[in-house]
Write an enzyme that holds these catalytic residues in place. Structure first.
Site, PDB file in Angstrom:
ATOM      1  N   THR A  38       0.824  -1.208   0.000  1.00  0.00           N
ATOM      2  CA  THR A  38       0.000   0.000   0.000  1.00  0.00           C
ATOM      3  C   THR A  38       0.858   1.258   0.000  1.00  0.00           C
ATOM      4  OG1 THR A  38      -1.817  -1.117   1.056  1.00  0.00           O
ATOM      5  CG2 THR A  38      -1.754   1.238   1.373  1.00  0.00           C
ATOM      6  N   TYR A  51      -7.924   1.151  -3.959  1.00  0.00           N
ATOM      7  CA  TYR A  51      -6.625   1.434  -4.564  1.00  0.00           C
ATOM      8  C   TYR A  51      -5.993   0.135  -5.022  1.00  0.00           C
ATOM      9  CZ  TYR A  51      -4.599  -0.465  -0.339  1.00  0.00           C
ATOM     10  OH  TYR A  51      -4.258  -1.308   0.682  1.00  0.00           O
ATOM     11  N   THR A 117       1.629  -4.429   4.270  1.00  0.00           N
ATOM     12  CA  THR A 117       1.506  -4.737   5.697  1.00  0.00           C
ATOM     13  C   THR A 117       0.907  -6.123   5.960  1.00  0.00           C
ATOM     14  OG1 THR A 117      -0.640  -3.626   5.763  1.00  0.00           O
ATOM     15  CG2 THR A 117       1.287  -2.321   6.375  1.00  0.00           C
ATOM     16  N   ASP A 118       0.195  -6.678   4.969  1.00  0.00           N
ATOM     17  CA  ASP A 118      -0.552  -7.921   5.225  1.00  0.00           C
ATOM     18  C   ASP A 118       0.352  -9.072   5.666  1.00  0.00           C
ATOM     19  OD1 ASP A 118      -2.804  -6.556   4.495  1.00  0.00           O
ATOM     20  OD2 ASP A 118      -3.114  -7.591   2.588  1.00  0.00           O
ATOM     21  N   LYS A 190       0.413  -7.744  12.717  1.00  0.00           N
ATOM     22  CA  LYS A 190      -0.555  -6.764  12.193  1.00  0.00           C
ATOM     23  C   LYS A 190      -1.847  -6.922  12.983  1.00  0.00           C
ATOM     24  CE  LYS A 190      -2.769  -4.882   8.130  1.00  0.00           C
ATOM     25  NZ  LYS A 190      -2.988  -4.869   6.673  1.00  0.00           N
ATOM     26  N   GLU A 311      -3.606 -29.360  27.938  1.00  0.00           N
ATOM     27  CA  GLU A 311      -4.824 -30.164  27.749  1.00  0.00           C
ATOM     28  C   GLU A 311      -4.602 -31.278  26.729  1.00  0.00           C
ATOM     29  OE1 GLU A 311      -8.830 -28.351  27.809  1.00  0.00           O
ATOM     30  OE2 GLU A 311      -7.765 -26.448  27.866  1.00  0.00           O
TER      31      GLU A 311
HETATM   32  N1  ASP Z   1      -2.808  -5.469   0.882  1.00  0.00           N
HETATM   33  C1  ASP Z   1      -1.779  -4.509   1.165  1.00  0.00           C
HETATM   34  C2  ASP Z   1      -0.455  -5.237   1.200  1.00  0.00           C
HETATM   35  O1  ASP Z   1      -0.211  -5.965   2.116  1.00  0.00           O
HETATM   36  C3  ASP Z   1      -2.056  -3.824   2.453  1.00  0.00           C
HETATM   37  C4  ASP Z   1      -0.993  -2.867   2.916  1.00  0.00           C
HETATM   38  O2  ASP Z   1       0.104  -2.785   2.424  1.00  0.00           O
HETATM   39  O3  ASP Z   1      -1.275  -2.153   3.899  1.00  0.00           O
HETATM   40  O4  ASP Z   1       0.311  -5.072   0.296  1.00  0.00           O
END
Ligand code: ASP
Length: 354
Positions: A38, A51, A117-118, A190, A311
Site C-alpha cells: 500500500t 486502490y 503490511t498484510d 498486524k 490439555e
Molecule cells: N494489501 C496490502 C499489502 O499488504 C495492504 C498494505 O500494504 O497495507 O500489500
C-alpha cells in the site's frame, strides 16, 4: 588588545572545527529494497478507500521525503511490485540473496524494505532468522495508499530510514518501523485491517520509538540471532512445504487430511486457546503425524504461549508447540527448522530458542 586576539583565535578555531565536521561527517549509506504494498499504492481518488497496491516506483516514494538526504545517502531498488498478499517464497529468497550481497560487498550500512503490511510480519521474521549481519534491516509500509488524504507512507519511510541509519539499531536483527514505533520482527503482528496504528507486539511491546529524527530503544530481545543464525540459505531455491490448519467450533479434519494428502513436510495448527483442538482435529493430526508430518500446535489467540502437555498429551500424539509464535510465524520457523533436521526433539528445541 589581548582580548581581541583571544576572540580572533577562538573564532578561527571554531571555523576550522566546523569545516572539519562538515567534511568528515559521512552520512550512512542506506539502500531501499522495494517490494510494493500500500505504501506504493495508487487510488482513483484521495477520499476513497479503493486502490491498487504496488503501483508507485521507489524513486517516486523517495521523492516525497526530500529532506531525508540530510539523514543518509539513499538509493532504491525494485525487488518486486506486489501487494503483500502475493508475496512468495521466491521473493523472500530474492530479498535474502540481495541483502547478503549488499552486506558482503559493503554496499550499504543499512537496508530499508518497503513492503505491504498484510504479510510484513512473515517476511520480517523470515529475514530475522536468516540474515547473518549486525547491520540494520528495517521493514516498513503504510496503511493508506500514496494518493490518500494524510497518507502515512512518507512519514513511515522517513522514520524507517532514520532507524536504519542509526548506530543504535546495530545488532538488533530485523526490525519493523511503523507509526513511530520500532518492533522486533519476531514479535510484531498486524493488528488492524485499516488503521494507521496497524501493528503491535502483543507479548512484549515495541523495542523503541522513532520521532523527529530521534531513535530511542527501551528493550532488547533475548531471542536475537543475527550473526549466530544456523539458517544459511545460500544456494537454496525451495523451502520445505508447511501449511496451516485453522481450528474453530465443530471444525472437521478435512483441511488437515487434504494438506496431508498433498505431500507436506510440516503442519501448523492454529488452535483455540492454548493450541487446543477438538476430536476431529485430534484424529486428523494423529493421521498426519503417523505419516511423518511434523506438526506444531500454535494458537489463533493474539498473545501468550502455547504450553506442552497442558490439555493435549503431546508426548502421546507426537506434536510440538510453537511457544509464543503465532501460526504464520510458526510456519516460517518450521520451514527453516526442517531445512536442518527432521528430529522432533531438535525442532522443539529450535522453537524454544529462536
Ligand atoms: N494489501 C496490502 C499489502 O499488504 C495492504 C498494505 O500494504 O497495507 O500489500
Amino acid at each position: 588588545m589581548s582580548k581581541i586576539l583571544f576572540a580572533f583565535t577562538f573564532c578561527c578555531l571554531c571555523l576550522a572545527g566546523f569545516a572539519q565536521t562538515a567534511t568528515s561527517a559521512k552520512k550512512p549509506r542506506i539502500i531501499i529494497l522495494a517490494t510494493g504494498g500500500t505504501i506504493a499504492g495508487e487510488g482513483a481518488a484521495a477520499d476513497r478507500a479503493g486502490y491498487t497496491a504496488g503501483k508507485v516506483p521507489i524513486e517516486q516514494l523517495i521523492g516525497t521525503i526530500p529532506t531525508i538526504k540530510n539523514v543518509a545517502d539513499i538509493s532504491g531498488e525494485q525487488i518486486a511490485s506486489v501487494g503483500s498478499q502475493d508475496i512468495t517464497i521466491d521473493i523472500w529468497l530474492k530479498l535474502y540473496n540481495r541483502i547478503n550481497e549488499i552486506f558482503e560487498k559493503n554496499e550499504a550500512d543499512g537496508i530499508v524494505i518497503t513492503h505491504g503490511t498484510d504479510t510484513q510480519e512473515e517476511t520480517g521474521y523470515f529475514l530475522d532468522l536468516t540474515i547473518a549481519s549486525k547491520k540494520p534491516v528495517v521493514l516498513t509500509g503504510s496503511m493508506r495508499p500514496s494518493t490518500a488524504i494524510s497518507a502515512d507512507g512518507p512519514k513511515n519511510l522517513y522514520d524507517a530510514i532514520t532507524v536504519a541509519a542509526s548506530p543504535k539499531s546495530w545488532g538488533k536483527g530485523v526490525l519493523v518501523s511503523f507509526n513511530e514505533s520500532i518492533y522486533d520482527a519476531r514479535d510484531v503482528v498486524k493488528t488492524s485491517t485499516t488503521k494507521v496504528n496497524g501493528f503491535m507486539a502483543p507479548n512484549l511491546g515495541p523495542l523503541g520509538q522513532v520521532y523527529d529524527g530521534h531513535v530511542e530503544y527501551y528493550l532488547q530481545s533475548l531471542r536475537e540471532v543475527n550473526v549466530g543464525t544456523p539458517f544459511n540459505l545460500k544456494g537454496v531455491t525451495k523451502l520445505p512445504k508447511v501449511e496451516i490448519a485453522y481450528m474453530y467450533a465443530d471444525a472437521p479434519a478435512t483441511a488437515i487430511d487434504a494438506f496431508a494428502a498433498s505431500g507436506i513436510d510440516g503442519l501448523v495448527i492454529a488452535g483455540v486457546g492454548n493450541g487446543n483442538f477438538n476430536k476431529a482435529f485430534y484424529n486428523g493430526v494423529d493421521r498426519a503425524v503417523k505419516k511423518g508430518i511434523v506438526t506444531v500446535r500454535s494458537s489463533r489467540i493474539i498473545s501468550g504461549r502455547v504450553l506442552l502437555e497442558d490439555e493435549i498429551d503431546d508426548a502421546k500424539l507426537g506434536t510440538l508447540v510453537s511457544d509464543d509464535l503465532n501460526p504464520q510465524k510458526a510456519r516460517v520457523l518450521l520451514m527453516l527448522a526442517l531445512t536442518q533436521t527432521k528430529n522432533k526433539a531438535a525442532i522443539q528445541k529450535i522453537f524454544f530458542t529462536y
